[in-house]
Design a protein around this motif. Structure first.
Motif, PDB file in Angstrom:
ATOM      1  N   VAL A 831     -35.937  20.968-101.272  1.00  0.00           N
ATOM      2  CA  VAL A 831     -35.409  22.122-100.541  1.00  0.00           C
ATOM      3  C   VAL A 831     -34.195  22.704-101.255  1.00  0.00           C
ATOM      4  N   GLU A 832     -33.303  21.827-101.718  1.00  0.00           N
ATOM      5  CA  GLU A 832     -32.111  22.316-102.425  1.00  0.00           C
ATOM      6  C   GLU A 832     -32.490  22.998-103.732  1.00  0.00           C
ATOM      7  N   ALA A 833     -33.521  22.492-104.397  1.00  0.00           N
ATOM      8  CA  ALA A 833     -33.963  23.146-105.633  1.00  0.00           C
ATOM      9  C   ALA A 833     -34.530  24.534-105.354  1.00  0.00           C
ATOM     10  N   GLU A 834     -35.232  24.678-104.248  1.00  0.00           N
ATOM     11  CA  GLU A 834     -35.748  25.995-103.896  1.00  0.00           C
ATOM     12  C   GLU A 834     -34.639  26.939-103.467  1.00  0.00           C
ATOM     13  N   GLU A 835     -33.677  26.418-102.698  1.00  0.00           N
ATOM     14  CA  GLU A 835     -32.567  27.261-102.261  1.00  0.00           C
ATOM     15  C   GLU A 835     -31.705  27.703-103.424  1.00  0.00           C
ATOM     16  N   ALA A 836     -31.617  26.884-104.464  1.00  0.00           N
ATOM     17  CA  ALA A 836     -30.785  27.238-105.621  1.00  0.00           C
ATOM     18  C   ALA A 836     -31.314  28.468-106.346  1.00  0.00           C
ATOM     19  N   GLN A 837     -32.578  28.797-106.128  1.00  0.00           N
ATOM     20  CA  GLN A 837     -33.163  29.955-106.797  1.00  0.00           C
ATOM     21  C   GLN A 837     -33.051  31.236-105.977  1.00  0.00           C
ATOM     22  N   THR A 838     -32.497  31.162-104.767  1.00  0.00           N
ATOM     23  CA  THR A 838     -32.421  32.334-103.901  1.00  0.00           C
ATOM     24  C   THR A 838     -31.105  33.078-104.103  1.00  0.00           C
ATOM     25  N   VAL A 839     -31.100  34.363-103.771  1.00  0.00           N
ATOM     26  CA  VAL A 839     -29.902  35.199-103.882  1.00  0.00           C
ATOM     27  C   VAL A 839     -28.847  34.745-102.882  1.00  0.00           C
ATOM     28  N   GLU A 840     -29.301  34.327-101.702  1.00  0.00           N
ATOM     29  CA  GLU A 840     -28.362  33.888-100.676  1.00  0.00           C
ATOM     30  C   GLU A 840     -27.568  32.684-101.149  1.00  0.00           C
ATOM     31  N   TYR A 841     -28.253  31.776-101.842  1.00  0.00           N
ATOM     32  CA  TYR A 841     -27.552  30.600-102.345  1.00  0.00           C
ATOM     33  C   TYR A 841     -26.520  30.994-103.401  1.00  0.00           C
ATOM     34  N   LYS A 842     -26.901  31.913-104.278  1.00  0.00           N
ATOM     35  CA  LYS A 842     -25.948  32.361-105.301  1.00  0.00           C
ATOM     36  C   LYS A 842     -24.732  33.006-104.658  1.00  0.00           C
ATOM     37  N   THR A 843     -24.965  33.811-103.621  1.00  0.00           N
ATOM     38  CA  THR A 843     -23.849  34.463-102.933  1.00  0.00           C
ATOM     39  C   THR A 843     -22.939  33.430-102.283  1.00  0.00           C
ATOM     40  N   THR A 844     -23.546  32.442-101.651  1.00  0.00           N
ATOM     41  CA  THR A 844     -22.760  31.384-101.013  1.00  0.00           C
ATOM     42  C   THR A 844     -21.961  30.603-102.047  1.00  0.00           C
ATOM     43  N   GLU A 845     -22.571  30.381-103.203  1.00  0.00           N
ATOM     44  CA  GLU A 845     -21.875  29.643-104.263  1.00  0.00           C
ATOM     45  C   GLU A 845     -20.658  30.423-104.761  1.00  0.00           C
ATOM     46  N   VAL A 846     -20.825  31.739-104.952  1.00  0.00           N
ATOM     47  CA  VAL A 846     -19.701  32.573-105.398  1.00  0.00           C
ATOM     48  C   VAL A 846     -18.611  32.607-104.335  1.00  0.00           C
ATOM     49  N   GLN A 847     -19.032  32.710-103.065  1.00  0.00           N
ATOM     50  CA  GLN A 847     -18.054  32.739-101.988  1.00  0.00           C
ATOM     51  C   GLN A 847     -17.288  31.425-101.909  1.00  0.00           C
ATOM     52  N   GLY A 848     -17.976  30.317-102.128  1.00  0.00           N
ATOM     53  CA  GLY A 848     -17.296  29.039-102.131  1.00  0.00           C
ATOM     54  C   GLY A 848     -16.286  28.921-103.256  1.00  0.00           C
ATOM     55  N   ALA A 849     -16.657  29.431-104.419  1.00  0.00           N
ATOM     56  CA  ALA A 849     -15.710  29.413-105.547  1.00  0.00           C
ATOM     57  C   ALA A 849     -14.477  30.265-105.243  1.00  0.00           C
ATOM     58  N   MET A 850     -14.695  31.421-104.610  1.00  0.00           N
ATOM     59  CA  MET A 850     -13.558  32.279-104.248  1.00  0.00           C
ATOM     60  C   MET A 850     -12.670  31.602-103.215  1.00  0.00           C
ATOM     61  N   ASN A 851     -13.270  30.918-102.261  1.00  0.00           N
ATOM     62  CA  ASN A 851     -12.465  30.202-101.264  1.00  0.00           C
ATOM     63  C   ASN A 851     -11.653  29.091-101.914  1.00  0.00           C
ATOM     64  N   GLN A 852     -12.253  28.439-102.909  1.00  0.00           N
ATOM     65  CA  GLN A 852     -11.516  27.392-103.616  1.00  0.00           C
ATOM     66  C   GLN A 852     -10.335  27.979-104.373  1.00  0.00           C
ATOM     67  N   ILE A 853     -10.542  29.125-104.977  1.00  0.00           N
ATOM     68  CA  ILE A 853      -9.440  29.787-105.696  1.00  0.00           C
ATOM     69  C   ILE A 853      -8.333  30.172-104.728  1.00  0.00           C
ATOM     70  N   HIS A 854      -8.707  30.730-103.572  1.00  0.00           N
ATOM     71  CA  HIS A 854      -7.696  31.106-102.572  1.00  0.00           C
ATOM     72  C   HIS A 854      -6.936  29.885-102.088  1.00  0.00           C
ATOM     73  N   ALA A 855      -7.657  28.762-101.880  1.00  0.00           N
ATOM     74  CA  ALA A 855      -6.981  27.549-101.434  1.00  0.00           C
ATOM     75  C   ALA A 855      -5.997  27.055-102.489  1.00  0.00           C
ATOM     76  N   THR A 856      -6.401  27.097-103.758  1.00  0.00           N
ATOM     77  CA  THR A 856      -5.497  26.673-104.837  1.00  0.00           C
ATOM     78  C   THR A 856      -4.265  27.577-104.897  1.00  0.00           C
ATOM     79  N   GLN A 857      -4.490  28.883-104.771  1.00  0.00           N
ATOM     80  CA  GLN A 857      -3.354  29.805-104.767  1.00  0.00           C
ATOM     81  C   GLN A 857      -2.425  29.556-103.599  1.00  0.00           C
ATOM     82  N   GLY A 858      -3.028  29.203-102.424  1.00  0.00           N
ATOM     83  CA  GLY A 858      -2.194  28.905-101.262  1.00  0.00           C
ATOM     84  C   GLY A 858      -1.342  27.677-101.490  1.00  0.00           C
ATOM     85  N   GLU A 859      -1.927  26.657-102.099  1.00  0.00           N
ATOM     86  CA  GLU A 859      -1.149  25.442-102.385  1.00  0.00           C
ATOM     87  C   GLU A 859      -0.041  25.736-103.390  1.00  0.00           C
ATOM     88  N   GLN A 860      -0.364  26.533-104.414  1.00  0.00           N
ATOM     89  CA  GLN A 860       0.672  26.892-105.390  1.00  0.00           C
ATOM     90  C   GLN A 860       1.791  27.705-104.743  1.00  0.00           C
TER      91      GLN A 860
END
Length: 877
Positions: A831-860
């Protein structure tokens, strides 16, 4: 914030003796609650990082956060907490979760809400996790048990409530599905030990809720299909049939996974290739619980020959041959063993003595003897030495005899099911005995000596006595199967009608054996003649295990349902026309000329000499009256005069009503009467010449009726049959496989291996015991009922999912096979392999990376703020 009471404290929280530490603890818990309420998992994670917890334990703060997140249904926070080391559900208050308001199924159930309000004090008492779970069993467990009882599926949903002594993921999955929080349910499903079983239960839950929540029924049916497909995909992830069979055959309580799918009517799951392959093996006895393995494609004829001719059965001949060979070998080696017995025992004794001597020597060398020891101490040492010798001798003796492994294996083999307990053998024997019963039935129907009627009736023959006992055994077998705890299907109405007709007919015949009762004998003949139709139809049910006949049998079943609906509409229309014809004929002036013509035609049809010749047997006057009724067109309706048994219908009416009323009813129910004309006209049974002599209005009314019944309604019925056939054929494969396993399950768990009539005493004893249980139930004490209930829900017998707790009670519980979790992991990877090929998964992955960046900036930013603050304070100082 102190909901868990006696839960273990973290070292950072301490004993809260210091007011400052207590205040810090309260502020921390308040911050955690706010972060959970606002669904800020990163904030929750930051708070826990500040807490000093070097061992990484799941502390009281984590438990409180988990309880609060579950009550607020915060997916992200729950997922975060489940990732901590030592995650535990031990202190989760399950009843408190059902108290949370929700605009759904739980709030709409009045009984549940009443029980929750009644036990609110117990629910909020969190001094002990065990008490909380016992409260969950008493409130939610009993509620789930009542749902199972209402649905006719005992031990399905309530099984998870009584499975363990602590909360586990299956409980939370059930709760999430009831709330409609499917994302949270999926999170808990990933942690269950038996994922396929839990997915099937989730599908059943959705269907159950959809039947009561009409507004969201379509969405719930889609979710039910999704969960069933998840279970199918988990089984489909198996690389081999061995892994799939291990999961499908694993039993939790009374049901294996296959049995549970049958109970819940999961037809798509049962149609899976692994399920059908296992079904084929079980049908021929090729499974773990059977000692017989029949050939895969054995014919019914060969199987029947083996069952009825045991001396030619390869299973028994091979067994007898092996026993004879074993006996011969035993006799041949008996003498040799007798000669070696003394030498072997001497060798055993020498080995035991040598071992004991070496041990004693080593002990004396390690610990020098005390010359001043008392006689008691010396006697004790000697006793210990003798005991060691006996132990060594016993050990070597057991080794010489080969141990008890062979005996245990022999006992296990004897507990396996034999040839006559194989489902295919049971099915074939029942089919064969039913055919013999039909032959006997035919003979009994033909056993009527009309030369003695009406003066006397045939005596009760031996064939009829056997027939009555056989009929009684069939009825008792059906009743015993219907009340069996493992029965999965409701008794068909046709089978109930067949049994009722059989019992009433046999009772009527037994009554005629003691007294002269013409009416009862006529009833006996009529009921038996009608009932033989249903007896013959049962042969189709037996043969429906074959795929071609089984598919047609399913089509016929669905068409009979359409026919019942059509007949209701048809009878409404026919009754209206029957009353209309009755009114037209009743209000018309008798046509004497037509009546005279009819009498003349009747005389021509049945002359006096013909009546005299056969009047002694059939009644000549009856022939003439019947001819007149058939030829008259409603001008007059003479009633029949019952003489002996010349008119059985008249006698039956006279037995129920007065003579005058019986004559009128008999006249009105004649096929040619005005009232009954529409019933036969639908088949074209009317003459145009009759309409010419009929009263005014009959001809146009008949024209309209024939048009409506023979053209409109018949074509409507044909269209209904065509539509049903199209729909059923599309799903026939799945439906056939489902019914196939249903019959196999009945043959394996419900039916007695001994077919009727030989099962008569067995079924009579079963029904007697069932009746005694029902009669004595009010007199049982509460303690006995409680003990019996505790035995039924013994935690060691059940398990649905993992407890997620370090204090998991594993005392003898049926642990799911390792293949269950392995198949789940493979499914999730796919299931995860199939989801990795979808646009929704890519969008979620980018959003997660952005949230991680915001969290790092908040800590800094926080670090920079603290640094500026320290520099400012230093400069001010």
């Amino acid at each position: 914030s102190s909901a868990l009471g006696t839960a273990p404290e973290s070292s950072a929280l301490g004993t809260a003796a210091d007011p400052l530490q207590h205040a810090q603890r309260r502020r921390r818990m308040r911050a955690i609650q706010l972060a959970v309420k606002w669904n800020r998992p990163l904030v929750v994670e930051a708070i826990f990082k500040e807490q000093h917890n070097p061992k990484g334990e799941f502390t009281k703060s984590h438990q409180l956060a988990l309880q609060y997140a579950l009550e607020l249904r915060r997916y992200d926070v729950i997922r975060l907490l489940m990732g901590y080391q030592g995650f535990s559900l031990q202190f989760v208050n399950l009843c408190k979760l059902y108290l949370v308001p929700n605009d759904g199924f739980l709030d709409s159930d009045e009984k549940l809400q009443r029980e929750l309000l009644t036990n609110q004090g117990r629910i909020r008492d969190t001094t002990s996790p065990r008490r909380s779970y016992e409260c969950f069993q008493d409130v939610i467990g009993i509620w789930l048990k009542n749902i199972d009882k209402a649905e006719g599926r005992p031990g399905v949903l309530s099984l998870s409530a009584f499975a363990e002594t602590a909360p586990h993921f299956a409980h939370l999955f059930t709760w999430s599905v009831f709330l409609g929080e499917y994302s949270i349910a999926d999170l808990f499903w990933r942690e269950c030990d038996d994922p396929a079983r839990v997915a099937l239960l989730g599908s059943h839950q959705c269907l159950l809720i959809g039947n009561k929540m009409v507004t969201s029924k379509e969405r719930l049916e889609e979710q039910a299909e999704r969960y069933e497909q998840v279970a199918v995909d988990v089984i489909n992830a198996a690389d081999s049939q061995t892994d799939a069979f291990a999961v499908l055959e694993h039993k939790e309580g009374r049901f294996s996974l296959l049995d549970l799918a049958l109970q819940l009517e999961m037809k798509r799951f049962l149609a899976h290739r692994h399920c059908q392959a296992l079904l084929d093996r079980m049908w021929n006895g090729r499974h773990a619980g059977s000692s017989v393995e029949l050939p895969e494609n054995i014919s019914m004829t060969a199987l029947l020959w083996r069952a009825t001719m045991p001396l030619t059965n390869p299973h028994y001949t091979a067994k007898a041959r092996s026993l004879y060979q074993k006996k011969t070998q035993d006799e041949a080696s008996k003498k040799a063993r007798a000669g070696l017995k003394v030498e072997r025992m001497l060798a055993i004794a020498k080995d035991a003595m040598r071992a004991a001597r070496v041990e004693a020597t080593n002990a004396m060398a390690a610990e020098p003897a005390d010359l001043n020891e008392s006689s008691v101490v010396r006697r004790k040492r000697f006793t210990d030495y003798a005991e060691k010798q006996r132990n060594h001798f016993t050990k070597f003796k057991a080794r010489a005899r080969g141990g008890v492994g062979a005996k245990l294996a022999q006992a296990a083999d004897s507990a396996k099911k034999g040839f006559y307990q194989v489902p295919s053998v049971i099915f074939v024997l029942r089919f064969f005995m039913h055919c013999l019963f039909l032959v006997l039935y035919t003979y009994v129907l033909s056993y009527v000596d009309i030369s003695k009627i009406p003066e006397s009736y045939p005596a009760l023959s031996d064939a009829e006595k056997v027939f009555h006992l056989w009929s009684l055994s069939i009825v008792l077998d059906d009743v015993a199967s219907a009340i069996d705890a493992d029965q999965t299907e409701a008794t068909p109405p046709i089978k109930i009608l067949r049994n009722v007709l059989m019992v009433v007919g046999v009772c009527a015949r037994l009554e005629t054996a003691t007294r002269h009762a013409p009416v009862l004998y006529s009833m006996y003949q009529i009921l038996l003649s009608f009932n033989v139709v249903f007896i013959a139809f049962a042969l189709i049910e037996y043969r429906s295990y074959s795929k071609p006949i089984g598919v047609l049998y399913i089509v016929i079943q669905r068409m009979m349902q359409d026919l019942v609906i059509f007949m209701e509409v048809f009878l409404y229309i026919v009754v209206g026309f029957m009353l209309a014809f009755y009114g037209l004929y009743s209000g018309a002036t008798p046509n004497e000329g037509a009546a005279a013509d009819a009498d003349a035609a009747a005389d021509a049809f049945a002359p006096a000499d013909f009546a005299d010749s056969y009047g002694g047997t059939y009644g000549g006057e009856q022939l003439q009256r019947g001819a007149r009724r058939a030829l008259r067109t409603g001008a007059s309706h003479p009633a029949a005069e019952a003489e002996g048994v010349e008119d059985q219908v008249s006698e039956l009416w006279e037995a129920a009503f007065s003579q005058e009323t019986a004559e009128k009813l008999d006249a009105h129910l004649e096929p040619t009467s005005a009232l009954m004309k529409p019933m036969w006209a639908v088949y074209g049974a009317f003459e145009l010449e009759e309409l010419g002599n009929a009263p005014i209005g009959v001809a146009p009314l008949m024209w309209i009726y024939v048009l409506l019944s023979s053209v409109v309604l018949v074509n409507l019925l044909v269209a209904m049959f065509s539509d049903t056939y199209t729909k059923v054929v599309e799903q026939a494969e799945k439906e056939f496989r489902y019914q196939r396993y249903q019959r196999m399950y009945s043959a394996q768990n419900v039916w007695d291996p001994i077919p009727p009539p030989f099962s008569l005493p067995i079924n009579a004893l079963k029904l007697f015991r069932a009746a005694m249980r029902v009669l004595l139930a009010p007199f049982r004490t509460g303690a006995a009922a409680t003990a019996r209930g505790a035995a039924i829900v013994d935690p060691s017998r059940f398990s649905v999912g993992g407890t997620g707790s370090a204090a998991d009670v594993a005392g003898g519980r049926s642990k799911p096979p390792a293949q269950s979790k392995r198949l789940q992991l493979k499914y999730l990877e796919h299931v995860e392999a199939e989801e990795a090929q979808t646009v929704e998964y890519k969008t979620t992955e980018v959003q997660g990376a952005m949230n991680q960046i915001h969290a790092t900036q908040g800590e800094q930013f926080i670090l920079l703020r603290d640094l500026i603050k320290d520099v400012t304070e230093s400069a001010a100082g």
